[in-house]
Every structure is written in C-alpha cells, then in structure tokens.
Design an enzyme around this catalytic site. Sequence first.
Site, PDB file in Angstrom:
ATOM      1  N   TYR A   1      47.695  46.458  36.085  1.00 24.94           N
ATOM      2  CA  TYR A   1      47.485  46.373  37.538  1.00 24.94           C
ATOM      3  C   TYR A   1      46.808  47.655  38.048  1.00 24.94           C
ATOM      4  O   TYR A   1      45.850  47.593  38.825  1.00 24.94           O
ATOM      5  CB  TYR A   1      48.834  46.156  38.211  1.00 24.94           C
ATOM      6  CG  TYR A   1      48.784  46.004  39.715  1.00 24.94           C
ATOM      7  CD1 TYR A   1      48.357  44.811  40.302  1.00 24.94           C
ATOM      8  CD2 TYR A   1      49.181  47.042  40.557  1.00 24.94           C
ATOM      9  CE1 TYR A   1      48.330  44.660  41.687  1.00 24.94           C
ATOM     10  CE2 TYR A   1      49.158  46.900  41.941  1.00 24.94           C
ATOM     11  CZ  TYR A   1      48.724  45.708  42.499  1.00 24.94           C
ATOM     12  OH  TYR A   1      48.695  45.573  43.873  1.00 24.94           O
TER      13      TYR A   1
ATOM     14  N   SER B   1      44.767  49.268  45.987  1.00 29.93           N
ATOM     15  CA  SER B   1      46.201  49.615  46.070  1.00 29.93           C
ATOM     16  C   SER B   1      46.328  51.115  45.861  1.00 29.93           C
ATOM     17  O   SER B   1      45.430  51.742  45.264  1.00 29.93           O
ATOM     18  CB  SER B   1      46.961  48.887  44.949  1.00 29.93           C
ATOM     19  OG  SER B   1      48.270  49.401  44.807  1.00 29.93           O
TER      20      SER B   1
END
Length: 280
Positions: free
Chosen positions: A158, A145
């Site tokens: 995350y 990401s």
Amino acid sequence: MTPDLAGKAVIVTGGASGIGRAASLLIASNGARVVVADIDVTGGEATAAAIFRQGGEAVFVPCDVTVASQVDRLVDAAVQTYGRLDCAFNNAGLEGDHASTVDCTEANWDRTLDINLKSVWLCMRAEIRQFLRQRSGGSIVNTASVAGLVAERGHAAYAAAKGGVIQLTRTAAAEYAAAGIRINAVCPGAIRTPMVDREVKAMRLSAMMPGAFHTPATRFWADAIVRLPFLRSISLKMMQPLGRNGRPEEVAEAAAWLCSDASSFVTGHALVVDGGMTAI
Ligand code: NAD
C-alpha cells in the site's frame, strides 16, 4: 471554503463510500454535475440518489478502475452524459492485507498495486486524452495517502502504491501543465471510513515490528494486546496531533478546492489532510 464548480462535469471514483461519497456530495453541492464511479453498484447508486435528493445532478457508472476498457468507457460515459469532462477525483483504493514486507504475498502485492496505483494511471490516461481532445485544460486530483510520504509498517504494498501515486501526480503535472491541465494529490491521514475500520481490526503488531517477536507465543500476545478495543481506538488518534480521526468531509473539502479554479496556480502538489500526523 466553498469553491465554485458550477456546471463542471466531474468524475469521482470510489464514489460509493467514505471519502469518495463525501466528495461526490460536496462537489455536487458546489454546482458540478458528478459522474459517480465504483465497483459497488448499490453504494454508487445510493450516492447518486443522495445527490438528487440534495437538488444536484449525478449519474452512476459501474466501473472497475483496474480494467482499462472500463475506465475508457467511464470517460466516454461522462462525455455522452454531460458533453465534456472538466475534473476528476481518482480516489478508489483499498488497503490490502496487513502483513510485513517479507510476509506480503505476491497476490496481495499485485492486487494492492493494481487498485491503488495502476488504476490512477489508467484513469489519468483516459482523462488527459479527453482534456487534450477538448483543448480545454482540466483538473485532476488523485488520492494518495500519508503512507506515500512516511513509512506505514505492515502495509508495504500500500505504501509503495501511494508513494507511486504521488510521483505519478508530479510527473503528469509537469508533462501536461502547458496544456492547462493541473494534477494534484491529497494525502489523507487516518479518516473515519469503512476502510480504516477494516484496517484497525486487522492490525497486527507482529506484522508492524516483525523483528521484535521471535516465537509464536510472543507474536500471539503482541497481536492480542494491540487488538484490545481501548488500544485500538486510541492508537490511530494518538498518531495525529489534532487528537482525533479525520472526517471524510474534511478530505472532500481539499479535493473540491484542488478541482476548482480557486487553486488555479497549484499543480504537482501533494496536500496532506492528516491532523498533523506527518508534522511530527
Ligand atoms: P472506502 O472503503 O470507504 O471507499 C473506497 C471505495 O473504493 C469503495 O466504495 C470501493 O468499492 C471502491 N473501490 C475499491 N476497489 C475498486 C475498484 N477496483 N474499482 C472501483 N472502485 C473500487 O475507503 P476510503 O477510506 O474512503 O478510501 C478512499 C481513498 O482514500 C482510497 O484510495 C484510500 O486508499 C485513501 N485513503 C484513505 C485513508 C483513510 O484513513 N480512510 C487514509 C489515506 C488514504
């Protein structure tokens, strides 16, 4: 771009939804036989059925990618069904709770790291073992990401997990290059999927800037303002110079290219698909 994946056996994790579903459909339409894996049985079977409807070949294998024995069985199922494994898109993931670094609970930390990082290691371990048994080389793409490259306030676990995915990708790529195994990552920006819808709804300014709001009242109003539908819809788009959220199919194109022989001299790379978010 239509990379040739004719006849290749490809695992896609997180194939029931969003980016994984789009990638499963695209990879199948480029000629591959796809093993769709997900914890969501209904969604996974729907993806496999959609591949059949478009004339492709696919099988759905239920799998929790955080459990080593299930991941090993997934690779075994691919080999039993298609005789071999050529590529894998390790894409299953979850955003975790929206909380500042201090407010992130230990349970959220463990779950977020398990689903986004440990799972990628478990998948790569089983896939690389199979490639080595076949002496065939192979190609792996991991979903990281932009949160693995730049800060993502309110998502410390995350961001740590996705940064870990990028480093795991580079390390394994260097280790197994001599065996003809290429390993790359895609780093999506904000992509219109169920995950990003959940993230936008859970967004809290007080978790993103915990040092700026000191009283319950200021925290309340900061969180209420950021939840206004108008602000919610433009906030992510404004972060991306192309002025919109990405489509899952746009990430799928990058993953299919990295899986295919069209990217034969690319390994250890983290490819951003982010509308320019990390360029500014
Ligand atoms: P999504 O929620 O649409 O799809 C995620 C899929 O992963 C779901 O089908 C879910 O059932 C599956 N999954 C979750 N936990 C699992 C487990 N333990 N075992 C097996 N499957 C599991 O979300 P998405 O946006 O398509 O996300 C796909 C990947 O892209 C994730 O790794 C996510 O972190 C990453 N990503 C998404 C965005 C975005 O903006 N959507 C941005 C950057 C990275």
